[in-house]
Design a protein around this motif. Structure first.
Motif, mmCIF file in Angstrom:
data_model
loop_
_atom_site.group_PDB
_atom_site.id
_atom_site.type_symbol
_atom_site.label_atom_id
_atom_site.label_comp_id
_atom_site.label_asym_id
_atom_site.label_seq_id
_atom_site.Cartn_x
_atom_site.Cartn_y
_atom_site.Cartn_z
ATOM 1 N N HIS A 5 -10.263 -1.699 -0.525
ATOM 2 C CA HIS A 5 -9.974 -2.107 0.848
ATOM 3 C C HIS A 5 -10.391 -0.968 1.777
ATOM 4 C CE1 HIS A 5 -7.016 -5.396 -0.339
ATOM 5 N NE2 HIS A 5 -7.157 -4.713 -1.472
ATOM 6 N N MET A 12 -7.127 1.551 -1.330
ATOM 7 C CA MET A 12 -7.285 1.409 0.113
ATOM 8 C C MET A 12 -7.545 2.772 0.731
ATOM 9 S SD MET A 12 -4.637 0.103 3.103
ATOM 10 C CE MET A 12 -4.691 -1.657 2.786
ATOM 11 N N THR A 13 -8.461 2.795 1.684
ATOM 12 C CA THR A 13 -8.685 4.005 2.467
ATOM 13 C C THR A 13 -9.282 3.613 3.808
ATOM 14 O OG1 THR A 13 -9.545 6.272 2.351
ATOM 15 C CG2 THR A 13 -11.044 4.505 1.678
ATOM 16 N N MET A 15 -1.980 -1.253 -3.565
ATOM 17 C CA MET A 15 -3.163 -0.587 -3.029
ATOM 18 C C MET A 15 -2.872 0.903 -2.953
ATOM 19 S SD MET A 15 -3.987 -3.411 -0.078
ATOM 20 C CE MET A 15 -2.232 -3.749 0.147
ATOM 21 N N TYR A 20 -3.415 4.454 -1.922
ATOM 22 C CA TYR A 20 -4.095 4.869 -0.699
ATOM 23 C C TYR A 20 -4.742 6.239 -0.846
ATOM 24 C CZ TYR A 20 -5.276 4.756 4.200
ATOM 25 O OH TYR A 20 -5.985 4.701 5.376
ATOM 26 N N GLY A 21 -6.006 6.330 -0.420
ATOM 27 C CA GLY A 21 -6.691 7.607 -0.336
ATOM 28 C C GLY A 21 -7.509 7.933 -1.563
ATOM 29 N N GLU A 43 -10.019 -0.024 5.471
ATOM 30 C CA GLU A 43 -9.198 -0.543 6.560
ATOM 31 C C GLU A 43 -9.612 -0.035 7.940
ATOM 32 O OE1 GLU A 43 -5.196 0.495 7.167
ATOM 33 O OE2 GLU A 43 -5.418 2.601 6.637
ATOM 34 N N GLN A 53 0.850 -1.190 0.000
ATOM 35 C CA GLN A 53 0.000 0.000 0.000
ATOM 36 C C GLN A 53 0.880 1.231 0.000
ATOM 37 O OE1 GLN A 53 -1.599 -1.133 3.933
ATOM 38 N NE2 GLN A 53 -1.215 0.974 4.593
ATOM 39 N N GLU A 54 0.436 2.279 -0.719
ATOM 40 C CA GLU A 54 1.262 3.486 -0.802
ATOM 41 C C GLU A 54 0.407 4.666 -1.262
ATOM 42 O OE1 GLU A 54 3.478 5.891 -0.028
ATOM 43 O OE2 GLU A 54 4.875 4.192 -0.071
ATOM 44 N N HIS A 55 0.638 5.810 -0.629
ATOM 45 C CA HIS A 55 -0.033 7.042 -1.046
ATOM 46 C C HIS A 55 0.802 7.810 -2.067
ATOM 47 C CE1 HIS A 55 -1.466 11.257 -0.812
ATOM 48 N NE2 HIS A 55 -2.634 10.692 -0.568
ATOM 49 N N PRO A 91 3.786 -2.055 4.008
ATOM 50 C CA PRO A 91 2.999 -0.824 3.959
ATOM 51 C C PRO A 91 3.926 0.385 3.891
ATOM 52 C CG PRO A 91 3.102 -1.643 6.208
ATOM 53 C CD PRO A 91 3.850 -2.631 5.352
ATOM 54 N N TRP A 92 3.556 1.330 3.059
ATOM 55 C CA TRP A 92 4.300 2.585 2.958
ATOM 56 C C TRP A 92 5.783 2.369 2.639
ATOM 57 C CZ3 TRP A 92 -0.084 4.774 2.877
ATOM 58 C CH2 TRP A 92 -1.064 4.557 3.846
#
Length: 763
Positions: A126, A57-58, A32, A34-35, A128, A15-17, A318-319
């Motif tokens: 997703h 994912m958010t 995923m 993010y946001g 979360e 997951q990554e923004h 993640p990140w």
């Protein structure tokens, strides 16, 4: 060969923004994004263009929802839907980001935001961390939900046992409702507008962690939502290093806690056909640790995650931006008696080169874990320990229950952390303080109540830790699933149960347990019927029983309050131990008595549990093992044969591996290889293609930028030379060596986030 596969298998992801960039191109299967902000469609396109399957994912409990809170969404302000504590203080994830009470209107708002991701073409969504804090439950919105649910005036949770249990239960129900409503609506939107079957997943902490941290969440109740396609088990150093008490010592036990956390999470998908990804994080949310500390704890969680062989999908990081572009430690807590929260800047550094390579290797290893042949060493038959979502609902005693309230602060002072900076004298002093604290708890009811409701979660760890520490791979199992799935316990002969920290939601759970025992199961019941929550309004009270255990024993033809001992029922048996599970934590003598009771019960049913200090799994060609400290002995475990050491630089070929207590290992058993075959043994790069002829092997590999890439292959011949070029045809400096004892070759090069073609030719 899982190392060479299509991304559509979605075995590994992150997951990554941040937008796509070479430093976080980890060469897994899916990302995923993010946001749901305005940059989301472009980020989705970037990762899709890079070849990833793209999900969205958010958060479902918190986020940048100012347009909703300020009334821009539907013309009505919604600040009253933020979670609030007893004194009115908001429960926030950030200064202006409240944790939400998931009302119907909030669910509709989240659904509208998710439609933009469907329009952008994501394959899955997703939502979360559905989280409602135990200490909250006083906002106007929650009071309204309480009165709608129970048809009675709002009952503050701190005033009575009923009030606490009912408010906690409602908190979990509200998030189940929100997830159901969002998933149904967004799936319908995707089907109607695009004729596309959208998948919907819930990333969530484990039931063990949420119960420990006192966060209400649906957990096993999610199984009842038919629009949920699976989960991510959000387990990492930050959850698994939470301290617990064992034999009188309060300290971090990252491996053991992670092993139990991953174990309970797989129960959400067992027998359902749903997907489960296990998460691992190379660092954690708290930026004050050193790289050495992060790596030590990552090794613990990674090995623990590989010891659940029925799961082979992973969120690998993640990140990744914060891992591969961040510097640590960023801050260090200042040492001061009255100022535990202040910080001072400390020198930091980027990720070490060898840790970057190791992580890249682990990311690829996780993609090769679908290994149908596996076996634990030692006792192979599972022993279940029941858990339930209802355990979340009684984690805090209301005001009328006597407590001293001091355990938390005293325990933190006695906490023995896995810190490379702690001296042996400091550790010994803290261990002594911890031991003295536990002895005091053993003698005082109010201290015991405070201990029970603390984040040490002793009612569960008192049962689990003494068994796991002596080599019994105990398996947390979901009590609630007994009524959901016929035959849920069919693969289990031995189970441990206590109603001192959870309750059966209906009498049919006890009836199903009784039938399981009648058919030959062995049940060990632990508890003295002392839990104050036995007195809540409940089905057992309505049926004339003082506790749910009385109903269980009555159903099996025993007296309502049997003494400690063994009892036959049908083809099975029940062993009762009238002892509080939390008390087992406090002394080694109690832990020894508990272990011997379990070993005796197993032995009388023909199962020999030999005490050992390791958990070892052979999973296909892989040998995965952790040797525990605080166990039956301090002896190391020695593996002999022919192995590639996958946790060492360059995956050296070794004839023997010695693993000391508090160490783990992942080995590739080279004796499982067939002579003359091509095989990927270990790699820090994604192997995209392999061409094998009688005289030449050619592979195409790629990894993220700036990785010292290592690849060990079994070749079908002894190679005399090797060369490499990148996707643009330029020569790549390549290290190459053949192992003298095996037909394996090691290749090394420095990556530049480009495809590299490596060719090895016969001598």
């Amino acid at each position: 060969m899982a190392y060479i596969r299509k991304n559509t298998e979605e075995l590994t992801g992150f997951q990554e923004h941040a937008p796509f960039r070479p430093s976080i191109d980890l060469m897994c299967d899916f990302v995923m994004v993010y946001g749901t902000d305005s940059t989301m469609p472009e980020r989705v396109k970037q990762y899709a263009d890079a070849g990833y399957v793209v999900h969205l994912m958010t958060g479902i409990a918190w986020g940048e929802y100012q347009d909703y809170l300020n009334g821009e969404f539907d013309g009505r302000e919604h600040w009253d839907e933020g979670q609030r504590e007893r004194d009115g203080k908001p429960v926030n994830h950030g200064p202006t980001v409240p944790y939400m009470v998931p009302t119907v209107s909030f669910s509709d708002y989240i659904t509208e935001r998710l439609k933009a991701a469907v329009d952008a073409g994501v394959a899955a969504i997703h939502l979360e961390e559905p989280e409602f804090w135990d200490r909250s439950g006083y906002s106007d919105a929650f009071k309204r939900e309480y009165e709608l649910r129970y048809h009675e005036p709002f009952m503050p949770q701190h005033e009575s046992l009923d009030g606490h249990y009912r408010t906690a239960q409602l908190k979990a129900e509200l998030y189940a409702r929100a997830l159901s409503r969002c998933s149904q609506s967004v799936k319908e939107y995707a089907k109607v507008k695009y004729n596309r079957d959208l998948r919907f997943y819930v990333p969530t902490h484990s039931l063990i962690n949420y119960t420990t941290w006192k966060i209400m969440s649906p957990e096993a109740a999610l199984i009842g939502l038919n629009t949920v396609d699976g989960y991510i088990a959000q387990i990492w150093t930050g959850t698994s290093r939470e301290a617990n008490v064992y034999e009188g010592y309060y300290r971090e036990r990252t491996f053991e806690t992670a092993f139990l956390e991953y174990g309970v999470m797989q129960e959400l998908t067992r027998g359902t056909g749903r997907r489960m990804w296990f998460l691992n994080d190379p660092i954690e949310d708290l930026p004050s640790y050193t790289w050495e500390n992060y790596r030590y704890n990552y090794n613990k969680t990674a090995i623990a995650s590989l010891l659940s062989p029925e799961v082979w999908h992973y969120e690998i990081c993640p990140w990744p931006r914060r891992v591969f572009e961040g510097t640590y430690p960023r801050f260090q807590p200042r040492i001061a008696e009255k100022d535990e929260t202040s910080f001072e800047l400390k020198e930091s550094r980027p990720i070490p080169d060898d840790y970057r390579t190791f992580l890249s290797s682990m990311f690829q290893l996780f993609g090769d874990m679908e290994q149908p042949d596996y076996a634990f060493e030692g006792m192979a038959e599972p022993v279940g320990i029941f858990m339930s979502d209802t355990g979340l609902f009684e984690r805090t005693f209301p005001d009328p229950v006597p407590q001293d309230g001091g355990f938390g602060a005293e325990a933190r002072a006695a906490l023995t952390k896995n810190s490379e900076t702690a001296s042996s004298e400091e550790r010994q002093a803290k261990a002594k303080r911890s031991r003295e604290l536990c002895l005091a708890i053993d003698q005082d009811e109010a201290k015991m109540n405070s201990f029970i409701e603390s984040q040490a979660f002793p009612q569960f760890y008192g049962q689990a830790m003494p068994l796991l520490k002596y080599g019994l791979p105990v398996r947390p199992i979901q009590l609630d699933n007994i009524r959901r799935f016929t035959g849920y316990l069919s693969g289990i002969r031995f189970a441990i149960l206590s109603y001192e920290y959870m309750k059966p939601v209906s009498p049919d759970i006890n009836m199903s347990l009784a039938e399981w025992v009648r058919a030959g199961g062995t049940l060990i019941y632990v508890g003295g019927d002392t839990d104050p929550f036995h007195q809540i309004r409940s089905w057992w009270k309505d049926a004339g029983y003082e506790t749910p255990a009385e109903h269980l024993f009555d159903t099996m033809g025993l007296s309502r309050r049997p003494q400690s001992g063994d009892y036959a029922f049908g083809k099975g048996r029940v062993t009762v131990w009238r002892f509080l599970p939390a008390r087992i934590c406090l002394k080694k003598e109690y832990a020894d008595e508990w272990r011997e009771l379990v070993r005796r019960v197993l032995g009388e049913q023909g199962v020999n549990w030999v005490y050992r200090n390791d958990i070892t799994l052979r999973r296909g060609p892989y040998v995965i093992s952790e040797v525990m400290d605080e166990s039956v002995s301090d002896e190391p475990k020695v593996f002999t044969g022919c192995f590639a050491d996958l946790m060492a630089g360059g995956y050296p070929v070794i004839p023997k591996k010695t693993v000391k207590p508090d160490e783990g290992t992942i080995l590739y058993d080279l004796n499982t290889l067939k002579p003359g075959e091509f095989k990927v043994i270990a790699t820090a790069a994604r192997i995209l293609d392999a061409q094998v002829t009688e005289n030449k092997v050619s592979i195409t590999a790629k990894t993220a930028d700036k990785v010292l890439t290592t690849i060990r292959l079994q070749l079908p011949f002894a190679a005399a030379k090797a060369s490499a070029r990148d996707e643009e045809g330029r020569a790549v400096e390549l290290g190459f060596s053949m192992d003298e004892s095996t037909p394996t070759a090691l290749f090394t090069y420095r990556s530049e986030a480009k495809r590299v073609i490596i060719e090895a030719e016969r001598s």
